[in-house]
Write a protein that holds these residues in place. Structure first.
Motif, PDB file in Angstrom:
ATOM      1  N   ASN A   1      38.231  33.407  32.363  1.00 52.18           N
ATOM      2  CA  ASN A   1      38.700  34.458  31.462  1.00 52.18           C
ATOM      3  C   ASN A   1      40.078  34.983  31.827  1.00 52.18           C
ATOM      4  OD1 ASN A   1      36.448  34.539  29.725  1.00 52.18           O
ATOM      5  ND2 ASN A   1      35.310  35.703  31.232  1.00 52.18           N
ATOM      6  N   GLY A   2      40.238  35.398  33.076  1.00 51.27           N
ATOM      7  CA  GLY A   2      41.491  36.020  33.492  1.00 51.27           C
ATOM      8  C   GLY A   2      42.548  35.053  33.976  1.00 51.27           C
ATOM      9  N   ASN A   3      42.148  33.787  34.165  1.00 52.42           N
ATOM     10  CA  ASN A   3      43.068  32.765  34.652  1.00 52.42           C
ATOM     11  C   ASN A   3      43.720  33.176  35.981  1.00 52.42           C
ATOM     12  OD1 ASN A   3      44.071  30.161  34.281  1.00 52.42           O
ATOM     13  ND2 ASN A   3      45.982  30.921  33.404  1.00 52.42           N
ATOM     14  N   LYS A   4      42.906  33.749  36.876  1.00 49.90           N
ATOM     15  CA  LYS A   4      43.383  34.181  38.189  1.00 49.90           C
ATOM     16  C   LYS A   4      42.789  33.296  39.272  1.00 49.90           C
ATOM     17  CE  LYS A   4      45.371  37.895  36.524  1.00 49.90           C
ATOM     18  NZ  LYS A   4      46.774  38.084  36.422  1.00 49.90           N
TER      19      LYS A   4
ATOM     20  N   PHE B   1      46.271  37.864  46.608  1.00 50.68           N
ATOM     21  CA  PHE B   1      46.294  38.758  47.779  1.00 50.68           C
ATOM     22  C   PHE B   1      45.456  40.024  47.668  1.00 50.68           C
ATOM     23  CE2 PHE B   1      49.264  41.707  45.855  1.00 50.68           C
ATOM     24  CZ  PHE B   1      50.013  40.907  44.994  1.00 50.68           C
ATOM     25  N   PHE B   2      44.711  40.240  46.590  1.00 49.97           N
ATOM     26  CA  PHE B   2      43.877  41.439  46.471  1.00 49.97           C
ATOM     27  C   PHE B   2      42.489  41.166  47.044  1.00 49.97           C
ATOM     28  CE2 PHE B   2      46.808  41.714  42.826  1.00 49.97           C
ATOM     29  CZ  PHE B   2      47.401  42.932  43.106  1.00 49.97           C
ATOM     30  N   LYS B   3      42.068  41.996  47.994  1.00 51.30           N
ATOM     31  CA  LYS B   3      40.697  41.892  48.496  1.00 51.30           C
ATOM     32  C   LYS B   3      39.747  42.282  47.361  1.00 51.30           C
ATOM     33  CE  LYS B   3      40.317  42.153  53.223  1.00 51.30           C
ATOM     34  NZ  LYS B   3      39.372  42.570  54.173  1.00 51.30           N
ATOM     35  N   ILE B   4      38.627  41.571  47.284  1.00 51.02           N
ATOM     36  CA  ILE B   4      37.671  41.848  46.216  1.00 51.02           C
ATOM     37  C   ILE B   4      36.710  42.937  46.690  1.00 51.02           C
ATOM     38  CG2 ILE B   4      35.909  40.913  44.687  1.00 51.02           C
ATOM     39  CD1 ILE B   4      37.316  38.203  44.919  1.00 51.02           C
ATOM     40  N   THR B   5      36.936  44.119  46.169  1.00 54.53           N
ATOM     41  CA  THR B   5      36.110  45.293  46.453  1.00 54.53           C
ATOM     42  C   THR B   5      35.825  45.975  45.116  1.00 54.53           C
ATOM     43  OG1 THR B   5      38.011  46.752  46.663  1.00 54.53           O
ATOM     44  CG2 THR B   5      37.267  45.634  48.687  1.00 54.53           C
ATOM     45  N   GLU B   6      34.964  46.969  45.140  1.00 60.67           N
ATOM     46  CA  GLU B   6      34.725  47.741  43.924  1.00 60.67           C
ATOM     47  C   GLU B   6      36.028  48.368  43.423  1.00 60.67           C
ATOM     48  OE1 GLU B   6      31.548  50.493  44.720  1.00 60.67           O
ATOM     49  OE2 GLU B   6      30.026  48.938  44.520  1.00 60.67           O
ATOM     50  N   GLN B   7      36.877  48.772  44.345  1.00 63.25           N
ATOM     51  CA  GLN B   7      38.144  49.408  43.973  1.00 63.25           C
ATOM     52  C   GLN B   7      39.032  48.469  43.160  1.00 63.25           C
ATOM     53  OE1 GLN B   7      38.747  52.728  44.595  1.00 63.25           O
ATOM     54  NE2 GLN B   7      40.462  52.412  43.193  1.00 63.25           N
ATOM     55  N   LEU B   8      38.958  47.167  43.442  1.00 68.25           N
ATOM     56  CA  LEU B   8      39.750  46.203  42.687  1.00 68.25           C
ATOM     57  C   LEU B   8      39.448  46.309  41.200  1.00 68.25           C
ATOM     58  CD1 LEU B   8      41.572  43.605  42.420  1.00 68.25           C
ATOM     59  CD2 LEU B   8      39.427  42.320  42.634  1.00 68.25           C
ATOM     60  N   PHE B   9      38.184  46.469  40.859  1.00 72.84           N
ATOM     61  CA  PHE B   9      37.783  46.508  39.457  1.00 72.84           C
ATOM     62  C   PHE B   9      38.164  47.835  38.793  1.00 72.84           C
ATOM     63  CE2 PHE B   9      35.090  43.367  41.556  1.00 72.84           C
ATOM     64  CZ  PHE B   9      35.367  42.257  40.777  1.00 72.84           C
ATOM     65  N   ASP B  10      38.480  48.855  39.602  1.00 74.81           N
ATOM     66  CA  ASP B  10      39.048  50.099  39.074  1.00 74.81           C
ATOM     67  C   ASP B  10      40.561  49.972  38.927  1.00 74.81           C
ATOM     68  OD1 ASP B  10      36.675  51.525  38.830  1.00 74.81           O
ATOM     69  OD2 ASP B  10      36.784  52.290  40.880  1.00 74.81           O
TER      70      ASP B  10
ATOM     71  N   LYS C   1      42.363  47.219  38.741  1.00 71.68           N
ATOM     72  CA  LYS C   1      42.719  46.139  37.814  1.00 71.68           C
ATOM     73  C   LYS C   1      41.540  45.912  36.859  1.00 71.68           C
ATOM     74  CE  LYS C   1      46.096  43.585  40.369  1.00 71.68           C
ATOM     75  NZ  LYS C   1      47.071  43.852  39.342  1.00 71.68           N
ATOM     76  N   PRO C   2      41.401  46.769  35.849  1.00 72.19           N
ATOM     77  CA  PRO C   2      40.260  46.647  34.927  1.00 72.19           C
ATOM     78  C   PRO C   2      40.132  45.267  34.285  1.00 72.19           C
ATOM     79  CG  PRO C   2      41.438  48.686  34.523  1.00 72.19           C
ATOM     80  CD  PRO C   2      42.254  47.898  35.510  1.00 72.19           C
ATOM     81  N   GLU C   3      41.248  44.545  34.145  1.00 73.69           N
ATOM     82  CA  GLU C   3      41.177  43.202  33.565  1.00 73.69           C
ATOM     83  C   GLU C   3      40.382  42.252  34.457  1.00 73.69           C
ATOM     84  OE1 GLU C   3      45.096  43.418  35.882  1.00 73.69           O
ATOM     85  OE2 GLU C   3      43.959  44.755  34.578  1.00 73.69           O
TER      86      GLU C   3
ATOM     87  N   ASP D   1      36.332  38.797  34.954  1.00 73.95           N
ATOM     88  CA  ASP D   1      36.029  37.713  35.897  1.00 73.95           C
ATOM     89  C   ASP D   1      34.855  38.044  36.825  1.00 73.95           C
ATOM     90  OD1 ASP D   1      38.246  36.263  34.933  1.00 73.95           O
ATOM     91  OD2 ASP D   1      39.587  37.377  36.258  1.00 73.95           O
ATOM     92  N   TYR D   2      34.296  39.227  36.691  1.00 72.88           N
ATOM     93  CA  TYR D   2      33.282  39.720  37.627  1.00 72.88           C
ATOM     94  C   TYR D   2      32.101  38.756  37.792  1.00 72.88           C
ATOM     95  CZ  TYR D   2      29.590  42.545  39.666  1.00 72.88           C
ATOM     96  OH  TYR D   2      28.568  42.985  40.455  1.00 72.88           O
ATOM     97  N   TYR D   3      31.459  38.370  36.697  1.00 75.78           N
ATOM     98  CA  TYR D   3      30.253  37.547  36.810  1.00 75.78           C
ATOM     99  C   TYR D   3      30.560  36.159  37.369  1.00 75.78           C
ATOM    100  CZ  TYR D   3      27.515  41.116  34.523  1.00 75.78           C
ATOM    101  OH  TYR D   3      26.885  42.289  34.232  1.00 75.78           O
ATOM    102  N   GLU D   4      31.694  35.618  37.016  1.00 79.78           N
ATOM    103  CA  GLU D   4      32.069  34.318  37.557  1.00 79.78           C
ATOM    104  C   GLU D   4      32.294  34.412  39.071  1.00 79.78           C
ATOM    105  OE1 GLU D   4      35.244  30.700  36.703  1.00 79.78           O
ATOM    106  OE2 GLU D   4      35.573  32.639  35.743  1.00 79.78           O
ATOM    107  N   ILE D   5      32.953  35.474  39.506  1.00 80.49           N
ATOM    108  CA  ILE D   5      33.207  35.684  40.936  1.00 80.49           C
ATOM    109  C   ILE D   5      31.893  35.885  41.686  1.00 80.49           C
ATOM    110  CG2 ILE D   5      34.207  37.304  42.606  1.00 80.49           C
ATOM    111  CD1 ILE D   5      36.487  37.731  40.504  1.00 80.49           C
ATOM    112  N   VAL D   6      31.025  36.717  41.148  1.00 79.46           N
ATOM    113  CA  VAL D   6      29.731  36.978  41.790  1.00 79.46           C
ATOM    114  C   VAL D   6      28.903  35.698  41.883  1.00 79.46           C
ATOM    115  CG1 VAL D   6      27.509  38.152  41.452  1.00 79.46           C
ATOM    116  CG2 VAL D   6      29.641  39.439  41.261  1.00 79.46           C
ATOM    117  N   SER D   7      28.911  34.922  40.816  1.00 82.64           N
ATOM    118  CA  SER D   7      28.158  33.671  40.799  1.00 82.64           C
ATOM    119  C   SER D   7      28.649  32.708  41.873  1.00 82.64           C
ATOM    120  CB  SER D   7      28.283  33.027  39.413  1.00 82.64           C
ATOM    121  OG  SER D   7      27.691  31.767  39.403  1.00 82.64           O
TER     122      SER D   7
END
Length: 143
Positions: free
Chosen positions: A7-10, A88-97, A99-101, A105-111
Motif C-alpha cells: 500500500n505505502g510502497n515503503k 530509518f524509522f523504528k516501528i513503534t506505536e508512535q510511528l503510526f501517530d 506517520k498516519p499513512e 501498511d500495519y497489517y502487512e508489517i504485523v503479518s
C-alpha cells in the motif's frame, strides 16, 4: 526480511526479536488460536477431510482474536521495536501517530513480523512431531 509494502510502497526491514519477545508472541498467538475452533476436528494425517469453509471462518475468527488481544498487541509491538520502516524509522506505536499513512501498511508489517518470529518455533515443532509420528508408526508396525 526486507520487503516493500504493497500500500505505502515503503521499504521495511523485519528483524528477529529476542527469544523472550518472540516466545511471548508465540504464546499470544497460541491463546488466540485456542479461542477459536480452527483446529477442532482436524486430523493431522488426513487434511483432505477438513471443511475449507469452516477453516476460513475459524482463521477469520483467529485474526479478530489477535487484533483485539492486548496480549498479542504488546507482544507484536515488542517484536517490532527492532524493525525499521522507510529506511530509518523504528516501528513503534508512535510511528503510526507520527506517520498516519503508515497505518495502511500495519497489517502487512504485523503479518511479516509474526511470520519471521514464529517460523523457527513451528519449523522445529513440525520436524519433531514428524519424527515422533514416524517412530510411533514404526513401533506399531513391529508389534
Amino acid at each position: 526480511m526486507e520487503f516493500v509494502t504493497q500500500n505505502g510502497n515503503k521499504k521495511v526491514e523485519i528483524k528477529e526479536a529476542s527469544f523472550k519477545d518472540a516466545s511471548n508472541l508465540k504464546k499470544a498467538v497460541m491463546k488466540c488460536l485456542l479461542n477459536t475452533d480452527a483446529l477442532k476436528g482436524v486430523n493431522v494425517e488426513n487434511l483432505q477431510g477438513v471443511d475449507s469453509t469452516k477453516l476460513f471462518d475459524s482463521l477469520g475468527q483467529m485474526l479478530i482474536n489477535m487484533d483485539t488481544s492486548e496480549e498479542f498487541d504488546r507482544a507484536i509491538m515488542n517484536c517490532l521495536s527492532n524493525c525499521i520502516y522507510d529506511g530509518f524509522f523504528k516501528i513503534t506505536e508512535q510511528l503510526f501517530d507520527d506517520k498516519p499513512e503508515a497505518r495502511e501498511d500495519y497489517y502487512e508489517i504485523v503479518s511479516k513480523c509474526t511470520e519471521v518470529n514464529l517460523r523457527p518455533f513451528f519449523k522445529s515443532l513440525v520436524s519433531e512431531l514428524k519424527q515422533r509420528f514416524q517412530t510411533l508408526n514404526k513401533e506399531e508396525n513391529q508389534e
